[in-house]
Write a protein that holds these residues in place. Sequence first.
Motif, PDB file in Angstrom:
ATOM      1  N   ALA B 228       0.855  -1.444  -0.402  1.00 53.66           N
ATOM      2  CA  ALA B 228       0.464   0.194   0.293  1.00 53.66           C
ATOM      3  C   ALA B 228       0.752   1.253   0.233  1.00 53.66           C
ATOM      4  O   ALA B 228       1.793   1.276   0.367  1.00 53.66           O
ATOM      5  CB  ALA B 228      -0.601   0.316   1.437  1.00 53.66           C
ATOM      6  N   THR B 229       0.623   2.312   0.055  1.00 52.99           N
ATOM      7  CA  THR B 229       0.867   3.793  -0.331  1.00 52.99           C
ATOM      8  C   THR B 229       0.551   4.494   0.937  1.00 52.99           C
ATOM      9  O   THR B 229      -1.039   4.347   0.771  1.00 52.99           O
ATOM     10  CB  THR B 229       0.512   4.401  -2.033  1.00 52.99           C
ATOM     11  N   ALA B 230       1.550   5.603   1.362  1.00 51.88           N
ATOM     12  CA  ALA B 230       1.352   6.426   2.562  1.00 51.88           C
ATOM     13  C   ALA B 230       1.756   7.736   2.489  1.00 51.88           C
ATOM     14  O   ALA B 230       2.526   7.841   1.279  1.00 51.88           O
ATOM     15  CB  ALA B 230       1.817   5.060   3.402  1.00 51.88           C
ATOM     16  N   CYS B 231       1.562   7.949   3.388  1.00 51.49           N
ATOM     17  CA  CYS B 231       2.683   9.655   2.924  1.00 51.49           C
ATOM     18  C   CYS B 231       2.631  10.241   4.135  1.00 51.49           C
ATOM     19  O   CYS B 231       2.123  10.136   4.987  1.00 51.49           O
ATOM     20  CB  CYS B 231       2.150  10.372   2.087  1.00 51.49           C
ATOM     21  N   SER B 232       3.768  11.769   5.013  1.00 54.32           N
ATOM     22  CA  SER B 232       3.318  12.445   5.383  1.00 54.32           C
ATOM     23  C   SER B 232       2.506  13.276   5.901  1.00 54.32           C
ATOM     24  O   SER B 232       1.489  13.400   4.405  1.00 54.32           O
ATOM     25  CB  SER B 232       5.226  13.028   5.948  1.00 54.32           C
ATOM     26  N   ARG B 233       2.271  14.045   6.686  1.00 57.84           N
ATOM     27  CA  ARG B 233       1.302  15.165   6.930  1.00 57.84           C
ATOM     28  C   ARG B 233       1.960  15.937   6.244  1.00 57.84           C
ATOM     29  O   ARG B 233       0.682  16.556   5.147  1.00 57.84           O
ATOM     30  CB  ARG B 233       1.178  15.260   8.739  1.00 57.84           C
ATOM     31  N   ALA B 234       2.560  16.426   5.907  1.00 57.58           N
ATOM     32  CA  ALA B 234       3.128  18.115   5.243  1.00 57.58           C
ATOM     33  C   ALA B 234       3.026  17.265   3.707  1.00 57.58           C
ATOM     34  O   ALA B 234       2.061  18.347   3.118  1.00 57.58           O
ATOM     35  CB  ALA B 234       5.064  17.889   4.910  1.00 57.58           C
ATOM     36  N   VAL B 235       3.067  16.407   3.463  1.00 59.31           N
ATOM     37  CA  VAL B 235       2.524  15.768   1.797  1.00 59.31           C
ATOM     38  C   VAL B 235       0.939  16.207   1.660  1.00 59.31           C
ATOM     39  O   VAL B 235       0.193  16.536   1.018  1.00 59.31           O
ATOM     40  CB  VAL B 235       3.050  14.185   1.249  1.00 59.31           C
ATOM     41  N   ALA B 236       0.197  15.401   2.661  1.00 55.70           N
ATOM     42  CA  ALA B 236      -0.970  15.028   2.418  1.00 55.70           C
ATOM     43  C   ALA B 236      -2.168  16.402   2.699  1.00 55.70           C
ATOM     44  O   ALA B 236      -2.814  17.284   1.845  1.00 55.70           O
ATOM     45  CB  ALA B 236      -1.667  14.686   3.876  1.00 55.70           C
ATOM     46  N   ASP B 237      -1.359  17.513   3.304  1.00 53.23           N
ATOM     47  CA  ASP B 237      -1.639  19.079   3.951  1.00 53.23           C
ATOM     48  C   ASP B 237      -1.614  19.701   2.739  1.00 53.23           C
ATOM     49  O   ASP B 237      -2.526  20.856   2.622  1.00 53.23           O
ATOM     50  CB  ASP B 237      -1.094  19.350   5.178  1.00 53.23           C
ATOM     51  N   ALA B 238      -0.205  19.432   2.019  1.00 55.24           N
ATOM     52  CA  ALA B 238      -0.234  20.288   0.659  1.00 55.24           C
ATOM     53  C   ALA B 238      -1.015  19.774  -0.398  1.00 55.24           C
ATOM     54  O   ALA B 238      -1.263  19.858  -1.822  1.00 55.24           O
ATOM     55  CB  ALA B 238       1.733  19.859   0.035  1.00 55.24           C
ATOM     56  N   HIS B 239      -1.592  18.638  -0.443  1.00 53.81           N
ATOM     57  CA  HIS B 239      -2.973  17.927  -1.483  1.00 53.81           C
ATOM     58  C   HIS B 239      -1.538  16.934  -2.385  1.00 53.81           C
ATOM     59  O   HIS B 239      -1.925  17.238  -3.240  1.00 53.81           O
ATOM     60  CB  HIS B 239      -3.401  19.294  -1.683  1.00 53.81           C
ATOM     61  N   TRP B 240      -1.106  16.724  -1.525  1.00 53.53           N
ATOM     62  CA  TRP B 240       0.310  16.198  -3.061  1.00 53.53           C
ATOM     63  C   TRP B 240      -0.547  14.666  -2.858  1.00 53.53           C
ATOM     64  O   TRP B 240      -0.699  13.572  -3.880  1.00 53.53           O
ATOM     65  CB  TRP B 240       1.413  15.479  -2.955  1.00 53.53           C
ATOM     66  N   ARG B 241      -1.099  13.963  -2.176  1.00 54.71           N
ATOM     67  CA  ARG B 241      -1.613  12.671  -1.706  1.00 54.71           C
ATOM     68  C   ARG B 241      -2.934  12.981  -0.707  1.00 54.71           C
ATOM     69  O   ARG B 241      -3.120  13.578  -0.460  1.00 54.71           O
ATOM     70  CB  ARG B 241      -0.946  11.484  -0.927  1.00 54.71           C
ATOM     71  N   PRO B 242      -3.379  12.189  -1.124  1.00 52.73           N
ATOM     72  CA  PRO B 242      -4.806  11.965  -0.632  1.00 52.73           C
ATOM     73  C   PRO B 242      -4.576  11.859   1.176  1.00 52.73           C
ATOM     74  O   PRO B 242      -3.819  11.734   1.474  1.00 52.73           O
ATOM     75  CB  PRO B 242      -6.097  10.928  -0.840  1.00 52.73           C
ATOM     76  N   HIS B 243      -5.844  12.390   1.611  1.00 55.29           N
ATOM     77  CA  HIS B 243      -5.855  12.417   2.901  1.00 55.29           C
ATOM     78  C   HIS B 243      -5.787  11.356   3.824  1.00 55.29           C
ATOM     79  O   HIS B 243      -4.623  10.548   4.859  1.00 55.29           O
ATOM     80  CB  HIS B 243      -6.657  13.232   3.944  1.00 55.29           C
ATOM     81  N   HIS B 244      -6.317  10.095   3.561  1.00 60.28           N
ATOM     82  CA  HIS B 244      -6.634   8.638   3.558  1.00 60.28           C
ATOM     83  C   HIS B 244      -4.852   7.754   3.847  1.00 60.28           C
ATOM     84  O   HIS B 244      -5.203   7.205   4.314  1.00 60.28           O
ATOM     85  CB  HIS B 244      -7.123   8.028   3.312  1.00 60.28           C
ATOM     86  N   GLU B 245      -3.779   8.853   3.359  1.00 62.40           N
ATOM     87  CA  GLU B 245      -2.862   8.443   3.000  1.00 62.40           C
ATOM     88  C   GLU B 245      -1.784   8.792   3.495  1.00 62.40           C
ATOM     89  O   GLU B 245      -0.614   8.055   4.580  1.00 62.40           O
ATOM     90  CB  GLU B 245      -1.597   8.480   1.786  1.00 62.40           C
ATOM     91  N   HIS B 246      -2.132   9.630   4.480  1.00 64.32           N
ATOM     92  CA  HIS B 246      -0.899  10.029   5.940  1.00 64.32           C
ATOM     93  C   HIS B 246      -1.632   8.873   6.944  1.00 64.32           C
ATOM     94  O   HIS B 246      -2.308   8.704   7.547  1.00 64.32           O
ATOM     95  CB  HIS B 246      -2.573  11.823   6.130  1.00 64.32           C
ATOM     96  N   VAL B 247      -0.548   9.303   7.569  1.00 61.00           N
ATOM     97  CA  VAL B 247      -0.318   8.349   8.447  1.00 61.00           C
ATOM     98  C   VAL B 247       0.953   9.080   9.560  1.00 61.00           C
ATOM     99  O   VAL B 247       1.778  10.000   8.737  1.00 61.00           O
ATOM    100  CB  VAL B 247       0.509   7.026   8.365  1.00 61.00           C
ATOM    101  N   GLY B 248       0.887   9.320  10.847  1.00 64.55           N
ATOM    102  CA  GLY B 248       1.050   9.965  11.575  1.00 64.55           C
ATOM    103  C   GLY B 248       0.880   9.974  12.847  1.00 64.55           C
ATOM    104  O   GLY B 248      -0.548   9.639  12.410  1.00 64.55           O
TER     105      GLY B 248
END
Lengths: 247, 320
Positions: B228-248
């Motif tokens: 699966a793919t995930a991302c950091s908060r900064a990435v989700a906040d910048a809308h580079w990736r969808p919020h459901h991928e944000h882990v932390g």
Amino acid sequence: MKILVCISKTPDTTAKIAFADNNTKFAADGVQWIINPYDEWYALVRAIELKEKDPSTIIHLINVGGADADPIIRKALALGGDEAIRVNTDSTDSFTIASQIANVAREGGYELIFTGKETIDYNGSSIGGMVAELLDMPFVSLATKFELAGNMATITREIEGGEEVAEVNIPVVVSCQKGMAEQRIPNMKGIMGARTKPLKVVEPAAVEALTSIERFELPPAKAGVKLVSPDNPEELVRLLHEEAKLF
Amino acid sequence: MSVLIYIDQAEGQIKKSSFEAASYGAKLAEQTGTTAEALVLGNVSDDLSALGKYGIKKVHHVADAQLDHLDAQLFIKVIAEAAAASQADIIVLSANVNGKAIAPGLSARLKSGLVAGAVALPDTSNGFVVKKGVFSGKAFANIRINSPIKIISLTPNAFTPVLGEGVAEVAPFTATIEAPKVKVTATNKVKGQIPLSEAELVISGGRGLKGPENWGMIEELAQLLGAATACSRAVADAHWRPHHEHVGQTGGSIAPNLYFAVGISGAIQHLAGVNRSKTIVVINKDPEAPFFKAADYGIVGDAFEVMPKIIEAVKKLKGK
């Protein structure tokens, strides 16, 4: 409409986690305390937004804890909310805490009860569900959106790999997470106003705890990182395959 | 006496996290000298007798369409009825999205202690003590349950199911079903992706990747590995990736077998969501990135140079 927002006091997200008294207690020395982020950023701010839309809304905050929780309750009042109630008892048993909240809520006649999805200290994700059952109210957990039209709440909640939209008539208990609202910073007017807002202290009802903490432990220290040269990333793939056997 | 395991399903299929709960419950029944029984609510397409492979002796099935979607209040009543009928003194369920909605209310209804998010089998040598994660993965607490009935919700991916040969007896269970008050009107799932909460392998990207256009290498590696793919908060906040991928800390909390972080510095808030991962790999060009302290394997290097080589090596390994 009356909304009750449950507020927990937790160590700051960057606090050093250590234990005292033979690992039976959290070592609180020098720890900075904050409002549990899920309670503050999502539950409380969404309640404030609902009040901004309908100014006749009354928001009460509730905390179950000792007098050392008063500073974070005042901070919550600075963000918004009309008055706060603190049930004067310290407990780590979620059933005890939920029972105290339910007792207050029963008297208050709230149409909405918001909690954060979990606290960042005990991570039980338990208070909302327990309060709902004790009050015989429906419970929607892990909400990312909340809209209200008349008596009908439309709530989006997280499910595995996506989300689910549900409709329910108020009263309802909702546990809130990211998506519900955006974090706010209290302004000077809010901070000044919070000083004179009522903070009622009530004594706890007798409740028998169902659980107790035996002891805490820290995870075993990591052996240390095994660094692979950037010139040879293929070695990393080999290690993950042969040594860690991950794929 | 029995251990009753609530089996959660979505769209007629038993969730992976519930197979873990089934196996955990069966081991616990073995440990306490009782039998493991399961409860399945709603219509299912899976063969329920196959739960026998996880050590379940008997499956109680309430095949009512009103239970196809979660209404916590209703589910709690039905589970409480089944627990009474099977004389359960231990109830086990997964601490997945539905388990988090059900377990606390069940605890309040039965006035029975709950350990939410267990990570290991209970210690029953002197009472009943269950270990769970606390302080967002930074510590554990051993919690004693003092009530006669014990309820445990099991952290997903914390217990590896043990498979055997058994076949479970499946019997219909008749429960009082009131009309649900919570009505699910829509379900939106991300198609063709492994749910992050159920994934064993996770490839994650951070701000070090510079922009959403560079996520191709994260997605390609994930696809090759079935991750699966995930991302950091900064990435989700910048809308580079969808919020459901944000882990932390403020996003999802996961515990996969592999967490592969590319261009994430590893702030303490990010670690809180991923530090229960069994193996952590960090790729970052900053040797001072705090994430290296929590990692098992790492490369100090430029992701844009390193990742294509990793992808090639995985392709070769997979014979592609």
